[in-house]
Design a protein around this motif. Structure first.
Motif, short mmCIF file in Angstrom:
data_model
loop_
_atom_site.label_atom_id
_atom_site.label_comp_id
_atom_site.label_asym_id
_atom_site.label_seq_id
_atom_site.Cartn_x
_atom_site.Cartn_y
_atom_site.Cartn_z
N ARG A 111 0.81 -1.22 0.00
CA ARG A 111 0.00 0.00 0.00
C ARG A 111 0.84 1.26 0.00
O ARG A 111 0.50 2.25 -0.64
CB ARG A 111 -0.90 0.02 1.24
N SER A 112 1.93 1.25 0.78
CA SER A 112 2.63 2.51 1.00
C SER A 112 4.08 2.27 1.41
O SER A 112 4.37 1.31 2.13
CB SER A 112 1.89 3.26 2.13
N LEU A 113 4.94 3.14 0.95
CA LEU A 113 6.36 3.03 1.24
C LEU A 113 6.91 4.45 1.31
O LEU A 113 6.64 5.26 0.43
CB LEU A 113 7.03 2.26 0.10
N THR A 114 7.65 4.75 2.38
CA THR A 114 8.26 6.08 2.47
C THR A 114 9.77 5.93 2.33
O THR A 114 10.38 5.11 3.01
CB THR A 114 7.91 6.76 3.80
N LEU A 115 10.32 6.70 1.45
CA LEU A 115 11.76 6.65 1.20
C LEU A 115 12.32 8.04 1.48
O LEU A 115 11.78 9.04 1.00
CB LEU A 115 11.97 6.28 -0.27
N TRP A 116 13.36 8.09 2.29
CA TRP A 116 14.02 9.38 2.54
C TRP A 116 15.27 9.43 1.67
O TRP A 116 16.20 8.64 1.85
CB TRP A 116 14.39 9.50 4.01
N GLN A 172 6.91 9.85 -0.59
CA GLN A 172 5.86 8.89 -0.25
C GLN A 172 5.41 8.20 -1.54
O GLN A 172 5.01 8.86 -2.49
CB GLN A 172 4.68 9.59 0.44
N ILE A 173 5.48 6.88 -1.50
CA ILE A 173 5.14 6.07 -2.68
C ILE A 173 3.91 5.27 -2.28
O ILE A 173 3.94 4.56 -1.27
CB ILE A 173 6.33 5.17 -3.02
N LYS A 174 2.83 5.42 -3.04
CA LYS A 174 1.56 4.85 -2.57
C LYS A 174 0.75 4.22 -3.69
O LYS A 174 0.73 4.73 -4.82
CB LYS A 174 0.70 5.95 -1.93
N HIS A 175 0.10 3.14 -3.32
CA HIS A 175 -0.98 2.59 -4.17
C HIS A 175 -2.28 2.98 -3.47
O HIS A 175 -2.59 2.46 -2.40
CB HIS A 175 -0.83 1.06 -4.25
N ILE A 176 -3.01 3.93 -4.07
CA ILE A 176 -4.22 4.46 -3.39
C ILE A 176 -5.49 3.88 -4.00
O ILE A 176 -6.58 4.37 -3.72
CB ILE A 176 -4.25 6.01 -3.41
N GLY A 177 -5.34 2.84 -4.81
CA GLY A 177 -6.52 2.19 -5.38
C GLY A 177 -6.30 1.88 -6.85
O GLY A 177 -5.35 2.35 -7.46
N LYS A 178 -7.19 1.05 -7.37
CA LYS A 178 -7.11 0.69 -8.79
C LYS A 178 -7.64 1.83 -9.66
O LYS A 178 -8.42 2.66 -9.20
CB LYS A 178 -7.94 -0.55 -9.05
N GLY A 202 -2.35 -1.91 -10.37
CA GLY A 202 -1.18 -1.63 -9.53
C GLY A 202 -0.77 -0.17 -9.45
O GLY A 202 0.31 0.14 -8.96
N ASP A 203 -1.61 0.74 -9.93
CA ASP A 203 -1.22 2.16 -10.03
C ASP A 203 -0.54 2.70 -8.78
O ASP A 203 -1.02 2.51 -7.67
CB ASP A 203 -2.45 3.04 -10.30
N THR A 204 0.54 3.42 -9.01
CA THR A 204 1.38 3.95 -7.93
C THR A 204 1.62 5.43 -8.16
O THR A 204 1.90 5.84 -9.29
CB THR A 204 2.70 3.17 -7.89
N ILE A 205 1.51 6.19 -7.07
CA ILE A 205 1.83 7.62 -7.15
C ILE A 205 3.06 7.91 -6.30
O ILE A 205 3.38 7.16 -5.39
CB ILE A 205 0.65 8.49 -6.65
N ALA A 206 3.75 8.99 -6.64
CA ALA A 206 4.84 9.48 -5.79
C ALA A 206 4.46 10.88 -5.34
O ALA A 206 4.04 11.72 -6.15
CB ALA A 206 6.15 9.50 -6.56
N TRP A 207 4.62 11.13 -4.04
CA TRP A 207 4.17 12.39 -3.44
C TRP A 207 5.28 12.96 -2.59
O TRP A 207 5.86 12.26 -1.76
CB TRP A 207 2.92 12.10 -2.60
N LEU A 208 5.58 14.22 -2.85
CA LEU A 208 6.56 14.94 -2.02
C LEU A 208 5.77 15.84 -1.08
O LEU A 208 5.27 16.88 -1.49
CB LEU A 208 7.49 15.78 -2.91
N PRO A 209 5.61 15.44 0.19
CA PRO A 209 4.71 16.20 1.08
C PRO A 209 5.20 17.61 1.38
O PRO A 209 4.39 18.51 1.52
CB PRO A 209 4.65 15.34 2.35
N ARG A 210 6.49 17.80 1.46
CA ARG A 210 6.99 19.14 1.77
C ARG A 210 6.80 20.08 0.57
O ARG A 210 6.35 21.20 0.69
CB ARG A 210 8.47 19.07 2.16
N GLU A 211 7.12 19.56 -0.61
CA GLU A 211 7.06 20.38 -1.81
C GLU A 211 5.67 20.41 -2.42
O GLU A 211 5.39 21.18 -3.33
CB GLU A 211 8.07 19.86 -2.84
#
Ligand SMILES: [Zn+2]
Length: 317
Positions: free
Chosen positions: A144-149, A156-162, A167-176
């Protein structure tokens, strides 16, 4: 004149743009061709979607080297489609290839068929296809989710649903507040729905909205450089899915066959979406999958080079 199969008639080179999203984030867009994301950490770089061949990955590497001398150690696959993943071998410093469990399963189950099928669909996007050594396999798989520093940069690397695939995956930079959505969102480009889940995709887009991205890099099309533009791209994708489903569902309920449903849905959608790139390419695949789903076929059937051509002949004849 008969319509050329898929994107076989689309041979004009596209203009690439390497765009700065934040001090540590960039993207490479190309007028509706698949986009690539870049995140620069303290010691290493992550590339999001590799392009279709190692030869084509060289363009990405050249752009990255223009802004940093740090090595590209991480590759993130937003989903399993060959145009996104088959360039992986071109990144010589890459040690970690990240994908969701759903993406891994699709590569195992249908990666080879998808590769053969996509090469046939998009000859221009597979320049120097002979440089592909084989399928791309992730070596770091999450559910579901993986955080990489990457040093001080949180990814933040996430599968938030089909949606576009299972297998769709998003990458999110929370600070930016930068979002890389993969093909869950398109901008001025037709969503490809041949492997889609029409029932889940709109809910997945609602979850994506919840991040309130201030920059959004869609799977295809220009980068969205403020929150309002990001919302426009998400809403445009959701509208397309809703309009297609509504038309296909009406046809299926009326007992019509795929060919009639295709003709009606194409006619209904052309005025609003016909100018989006790869519209003519995608519509037959999209409507064929939507027809299956509303007819009760839960998971997308595997496209093969042979099934592609057969479907195209049936619908475009
Ligand atoms: Zn895709």
């Amino acid at each position: 004149m008969a319509k050329a199969f898929a994107s076989q008639g689309d041979l004009g080179e596209k203009q690439e743009k390497f765009i700065k999203l934040a001090d540590n984030a960039y993207c490479l867009t190309a007028e509706g061709d698949p986009n690539t994301g870049v995140i620069i950490g303290d010691d290493a770089v992550m590339v999001i979607d590799t392009r279709a061949t190692p030869a084509m990955a060289e363009d990405v590497i050249r752009h990255v080297q223009g802004v940093t001398d740090k090595p590209i150690k991480y590759l993130l696959l937003t989903h399993y489609h060959a145009v996104r993943v088959m360039g992986a071998a071109g990144y010589k410093d890459a040690e970690t290839i990240i994908a969701s469990q759903g993406t891994l399963e699709l590569i195992q189950e249908r990666g080879q068929q998808d590769f053969d099928s996509e090469v046939q669909r998009f000859p221009r996007l597979f320049r120097s296809v002979e440089t592909v050594p084989g399928l791309t396999w992730p070596n770091l798989v999450f559910d579901r989710s993986l955080t990489l520093w990457l040093g001080k940069t949180e990814v933040q690397i996430k599968h938030i649903g089909k949606g576009h695939s299972k297998g769709d995956t998003i990458a999110w930079l929370p600070r930016e507040k930068v979002m890389f959505s993969g093909d869950l969102v398109e901008e001025g480009a037709t969503p490809y729905c041949g492997d889609a889940y029409f029932t889940e995709w709109p809910d997945t887009l609602d979850r994506l909205r919840g991040f309130k991205a201030e920059k959004l890099v869609p799977g295809r099309g220009d980068a969205m450089m403020d929150a309002a533009a990001a919302e426009r791209a998400i809403a445009g994708t959701a509208d397309f899915l809703r309009d297609m489903r509504r038309s296909v569902e009406a046809g299926v309920k009326a007992g019509k066959g795929l060919k009639a449903v295709f003709a009606e849905t194409h006619r209904a959608m052309q005025p609003k979406y016909g100018q989006w790139v790869i519209f003519e390419h995608c519509l037959p695949f999209d409507i064929a999958r939507c027809f299956d789903e509303v007819s009760g076929i839960r998971d997308p059937r595997i496209w093969t080079a042979e099934r592609d051509i057969e479907m195209w002949k049936t619908l475009q004849a």
